[in-house]
Design a protein around this motif. Structure first.
Motif, PDB file in Angstrom:
ATOM      1  N   HIS A  59       0.845  -1.201   0.000  1.00  0.00           N
ATOM      2  CA  HIS A  59       0.000   0.000   0.000  1.00  0.00           C
ATOM      3  C   HIS A  59       0.879   1.248   0.000  1.00  0.00           C
ATOM      4  CE1 HIS A  59      -3.355  -2.637   1.169  1.00  0.00           C
ATOM      5  NE2 HIS A  59      -2.527  -3.161   2.052  1.00  0.00           N
ATOM      6  N   VAL A  60       0.557   2.207  -0.876  1.00  0.00           N
ATOM      7  CA  VAL A  60       1.279   3.481  -0.931  1.00  0.00           C
ATOM      8  C   VAL A  60       0.248   4.602  -0.744  1.00  0.00           C
ATOM      9  CG1 VAL A  60       2.874   4.944  -2.209  1.00  0.00           C
ATOM     10  CG2 VAL A  60       2.898   2.463  -2.575  1.00  0.00           C
ATOM     11  N   ILE A  61       0.467   5.439   0.266  1.00  0.00           N
ATOM     12  CA  ILE A  61      -0.481   6.489   0.624  1.00  0.00           C
ATOM     13  C   ILE A  61       0.171   7.856   0.418  1.00  0.00           C
ATOM     14  CG2 ILE A  61      -1.937   7.425   2.457  1.00  0.00           C
ATOM     15  CD1 ILE A  61      -1.731   4.686   3.860  1.00  0.00           C
ATOM     16  N   PHE A  62      -0.512   8.736  -0.302  1.00  0.00           N
ATOM     17  CA  PHE A  62      -0.032  10.093  -0.521  1.00  0.00           C
ATOM     18  C   PHE A  62      -0.885  11.057   0.300  1.00  0.00           C
ATOM     19  CE2 PHE A  62       1.615   7.748  -4.038  1.00  0.00           C
ATOM     20  CZ  PHE A  62       2.836   8.338  -4.331  1.00  0.00           C
ATOM     21  N   ILE A  63      -0.219  11.852   1.123  1.00  0.00           N
ATOM     22  CA  ILE A  63      -0.892  12.733   2.068  1.00  0.00           C
ATOM     23  C   ILE A  63      -1.351  14.029   1.416  1.00  0.00           C
ATOM     24  CG2 ILE A  63      -0.545  14.032   4.214  1.00  0.00           C
ATOM     25  CD1 ILE A  63      -0.931  11.028   4.529  1.00  0.00           C
ATOM     26  N   SER A  64      -0.800  14.393   0.275  1.00  0.00           N
ATOM     27  CA  SER A  64      -1.158  15.652  -0.375  1.00  0.00           C
ATOM     28  C   SER A  64      -0.722  15.622  -1.826  1.00  0.00           C
ATOM     29  CB  SER A  64      -0.471  16.835   0.338  1.00  0.00           C
ATOM     30  OG  SER A  64       0.936  16.752   0.157  1.00  0.00           O
ATOM     31  N   ALA A  65      -1.259  16.575  -2.599  1.00  0.00           N
ATOM     32  CA  ALA A  65      -0.795  16.735  -3.978  1.00  0.00           C
ATOM     33  C   ALA A  65       0.674  17.145  -3.994  1.00  0.00           C
ATOM     34  CB  ALA A  65      -1.656  17.765  -4.699  1.00  0.00           C
ATOM     35  N   ASN A  66       1.097  17.916  -2.989  1.00  0.00           N
ATOM     36  CA  ASN A  66       2.511  18.276  -2.910  1.00  0.00           C
ATOM     37  C   ASN A  66       3.387  17.035  -2.775  1.00  0.00           C
ATOM     38  OD1 ASN A  66       2.074  21.123  -2.940  1.00  0.00           O
ATOM     39  ND2 ASN A  66       1.481  21.039  -0.793  1.00  0.00           N
ATOM     40  N   ALA A  67       2.941  16.075  -1.981  1.00  0.00           N
ATOM     41  CA  ALA A  67       3.700  14.835  -1.832  1.00  0.00           C
ATOM     42  C   ALA A  67       3.838  14.125  -3.172  1.00  0.00           C
ATOM     43  CB  ALA A  67       3.025  13.929  -0.805  1.00  0.00           C
ATOM     44  N   VAL A  68       2.766  14.144  -3.969  1.00  0.00           N
ATOM     45  CA  VAL A  68       2.824  13.534  -5.296  1.00  0.00           C
ATOM     46  C   VAL A  68       3.834  14.262  -6.172  1.00  0.00           C
ATOM     47  CG1 VAL A  68       1.520  13.031  -7.404  1.00  0.00           C
ATOM     48  CG2 VAL A  68       0.430  12.748  -5.158  1.00  0.00           C
ATOM     49  N   ASN A  69       3.700  15.569  -6.255  1.00  0.00           N
ATOM     50  CA  ASN A  69       4.504  16.341  -7.198  1.00  0.00           C
ATOM     51  C   ASN A  69       5.979  16.384  -6.837  1.00  0.00           C
ATOM     52  OD1 ASN A  69       2.243  16.947  -8.793  1.00  0.00           O
ATOM     53  ND2 ASN A  69       1.702  18.683  -7.490  1.00  0.00           N
ATOM     54  N   PHE A  70       6.292  16.279  -5.559  1.00  0.00           N
ATOM     55  CA  PHE A  70       7.692  16.249  -5.165  1.00  0.00           C
ATOM     56  C   PHE A  70       8.288  14.844  -5.240  1.00  0.00           C
ATOM     57  CE2 PHE A  70       6.789  20.397  -3.175  1.00  0.00           C
ATOM     58  CZ  PHE A  70       7.950  21.092  -3.491  1.00  0.00           C
ATOM     59  N   SER A  71       7.463  13.816  -5.053  1.00  0.00           N
ATOM     60  CA  SER A  71       8.018  12.461  -4.952  1.00  0.00           C
ATOM     61  C   SER A  71       7.998  11.666  -6.255  1.00  0.00           C
ATOM     62  CB  SER A  71       7.260  11.663  -3.882  1.00  0.00           C
ATOM     63  OG  SER A  71       5.948  11.346  -4.324  1.00  0.00           O
ATOM     64  N   LEU A  72       6.937  11.799  -7.055  1.00  0.00           N
ATOM     65  CA  LEU A  72       6.814  10.922  -8.229  1.00  0.00           C
ATOM     66  C   LEU A  72       7.957  11.086  -9.220  1.00  0.00           C
ATOM     67  CD1 LEU A  72       4.893   8.687  -9.268  1.00  0.00           C
ATOM     68  CD2 LEU A  72       4.128   9.829  -7.181  1.00  0.00           C
ATOM     69  N   PRO A  73       8.408  12.295  -9.521  1.00  0.00           N
ATOM     70  CA  PRO A  73       9.565  12.384 -10.418  1.00  0.00           C
ATOM     71  C   PRO A  73      10.795  11.646  -9.871  1.00  0.00           C
ATOM     72  CG  PRO A  73       8.480  14.508 -10.255  1.00  0.00           C
ATOM     73  CD  PRO A  73       7.864  13.642  -9.207  1.00  0.00           C
ATOM     74  N   VAL A  74      10.990  11.709  -8.545  1.00  0.00           N
ATOM     75  CA  VAL A  74      12.113  11.007  -7.934  1.00  0.00           C
ATOM     76  C   VAL A  74      11.887   9.502  -8.000  1.00  0.00           C
ATOM     77  CG1 VAL A  74      13.473  10.717  -5.830  1.00  0.00           C
ATOM     78  CG2 VAL A  74      12.546  12.962  -6.416  1.00  0.00           C
ATOM     79  N   ILE A  75      10.673   9.061  -7.660  1.00  0.00           N
ATOM     80  CA  ILE A  75      10.361   7.631  -7.715  1.00  0.00           C
ATOM     81  C   ILE A  75      10.555   7.092  -9.126  1.00  0.00           C
ATOM     82  CG2 ILE A  75       8.468   5.960  -7.538  1.00  0.00           C
ATOM     83  CD1 ILE A  75       7.424   7.616  -5.149  1.00  0.00           C
ATOM     84  N   GLU A  76      10.131   7.863 -10.130  1.00  0.00           N
ATOM     85  CA  GLU A  76      10.254   7.391 -11.512  1.00  0.00           C
ATOM     86  C   GLU A  76      11.707   7.314 -11.963  1.00  0.00           C
ATOM     87  OE1 GLU A  76       7.670   9.887 -13.831  1.00  0.00           O
ATOM     88  OE2 GLU A  76       5.979   8.503 -13.561  1.00  0.00           O
ATOM     89  N   ASP A  77      12.603   8.080 -11.317  1.00  0.00           N
ATOM     90  CA  ASP A  77      14.028   7.924 -11.618  1.00  0.00           C
ATOM     91  C   ASP A  77      14.515   6.532 -11.264  1.00  0.00           C
ATOM     92  OD1 ASP A  77      14.304  10.482 -12.608  1.00  0.00           O
ATOM     93  OD2 ASP A  77      15.066  11.338 -10.740  1.00  0.00           O
ATOM     94  N   TYR A  78      13.955   5.966 -10.198  1.00  0.00           N
ATOM     95  CA  TYR A  78      14.329   4.622  -9.757  1.00  0.00           C
ATOM     96  C   TYR A  78      13.456   3.552 -10.417  1.00  0.00           C
ATOM     97  CZ  TYR A  78      17.004   6.859  -5.975  1.00  0.00           C
ATOM     98  OH  TYR A  78      17.911   7.612  -5.256  1.00  0.00           O
ATOM     99  N   TRP A  79      12.209   3.906 -10.699  1.00  0.00           N
ATOM    100  CA  TRP A  79      11.234   2.966 -11.242  1.00  0.00           C
ATOM    101  C   TRP A  79      10.573   3.578 -12.490  1.00  0.00           C
ATOM    102  CZ3 TRP A  79      10.794  -1.896  -9.349  1.00  0.00           C
ATOM    103  CH2 TRP A  79      11.283  -2.145  -8.062  1.00  0.00           C
ATOM    104  N   PRO A  80      11.262   3.562 -13.642  1.00  0.00           N
ATOM    105  CA  PRO A  80      10.619   4.078 -14.866  1.00  0.00           C
ATOM    106  C   PRO A  80       9.298   3.374 -15.165  1.00  0.00           C
ATOM    107  CG  PRO A  80      12.959   3.683 -15.214  1.00  0.00           C
ATOM    108  CD  PRO A  80      12.627   3.093 -13.880  1.00  0.00           C
TER     109      PRO A  80
END
Length: 258
Positions: A59-80
């Protein structure tokens, strides 16, 4: 009744839509961010390890849109290609829309945009023995992690951004509020309320207690009232729509009393 002056305190880049909606409804809208947001760079090794372990999480929980916008680009660097089989959750519709921009479909708790709302979702009610990753900013409430651990889940957090208070000279905020003749301050989080209180002296806070605060939850309203504010308007949640609905109810009551 003349146009009322409303202060919107959302972070930079996130208050324009609400200000435009207020202006369209005849208010005088001012925007002054009570929090600035900045990425956590570089991510600590423990945070990077949690991203690398994403395929071991249920399960992956995002607390805010800010959490999405700051984290997803970083996550996609590791997980294209994001791992398959994950259950994704968003605290509200705005957060879900941010995830959809990354082609991620998330469950939301509807109007109850809070940790408590997330905890009512079926997938998180029975999560004993499962791994949960909470994506958030640094600090903030710990209710979600504590309750999920009580339910038997193994919980990690990924803090991908931090909230920073704006730099203002003593008396500067009070002077701006007086110059703009602010009737109502729209505060969208507990951290925003804490910032306002930190930027005001005790005497300034006392003078402002006749100003109405528009707040996103009963929890934040209780904190405001504990600080001495008596005119607290509570929205259903922190979204623009909920804030506007609460403001329309306030306007109606004010109009009936004039």
């Amino acid at each position: 009744m003349g146009a009322r002056s409303v202060l919107v305190t959302r972070p930079a880049g996130q208050g324009d839509r609400l200000c435009n909606a207020l202006t369209a409804r005849g208010f005088t809208a001012h925007h002054l961010p009570f929090l600035d947001l900045e990425p956590v760079e570089p991510l600590p090794a423990v945070e990077r390890a949690r991203i690398l372990d994403l395929d071991r999480v249920q399960h992956v929980i995002f607390i805010s849109a800010n959490a999405v916008n700051f984290s997803l680009p970083v996550i996609e660097d590791y997980w294209p290609q994001l791992p398959a089989g994950l259950h994704w959750y968003a605290v509200g519709e705005g957060t879900a829309r941010a995830l959809a921009a990354f082609n991620v479909l998330a469950q939301t708790p509807g109007e109850n945009m809070s940790s408590e709302g997330l905890l009512e979702l079926p997938g998180l009610r029975d999560c004993a023995g499962q791994r949960v990753l909470i994506v958030k900013g640094q600090g903030g409430r710990d209710t979600l992690r504590v309750e999920l651990e009580r339910r038997g889940a193994q919980v990690d957090t990924l803090a991908c951004y931090r909230r920073v208070r704006p730099r203002m000279a003593p008396g500067e905020l009070a002077a701006m509020l007086a110059r703009w003749q602010v009737d109502l301050i729209c505060i969208s989080s507990g951290e925003g309320l804490e910032t306002m209180l930190a930027l005001l002296s005790p005497a300034e806070t006392t003078k402002l207690q006749t100003v109405t605060l528009l707040l996103p939850s009963r929890r934040v309203a209780d904190a405001a009232m504990a600080a001495g504010f008596r005119h607290c308007l509570i929205a259903d949640n922190a979204s623009d729509g909920a804030m506007l609905r609460a403001l329309e109810r306030w306007t109606l009551v004010k109009g009936e009393n004039t």
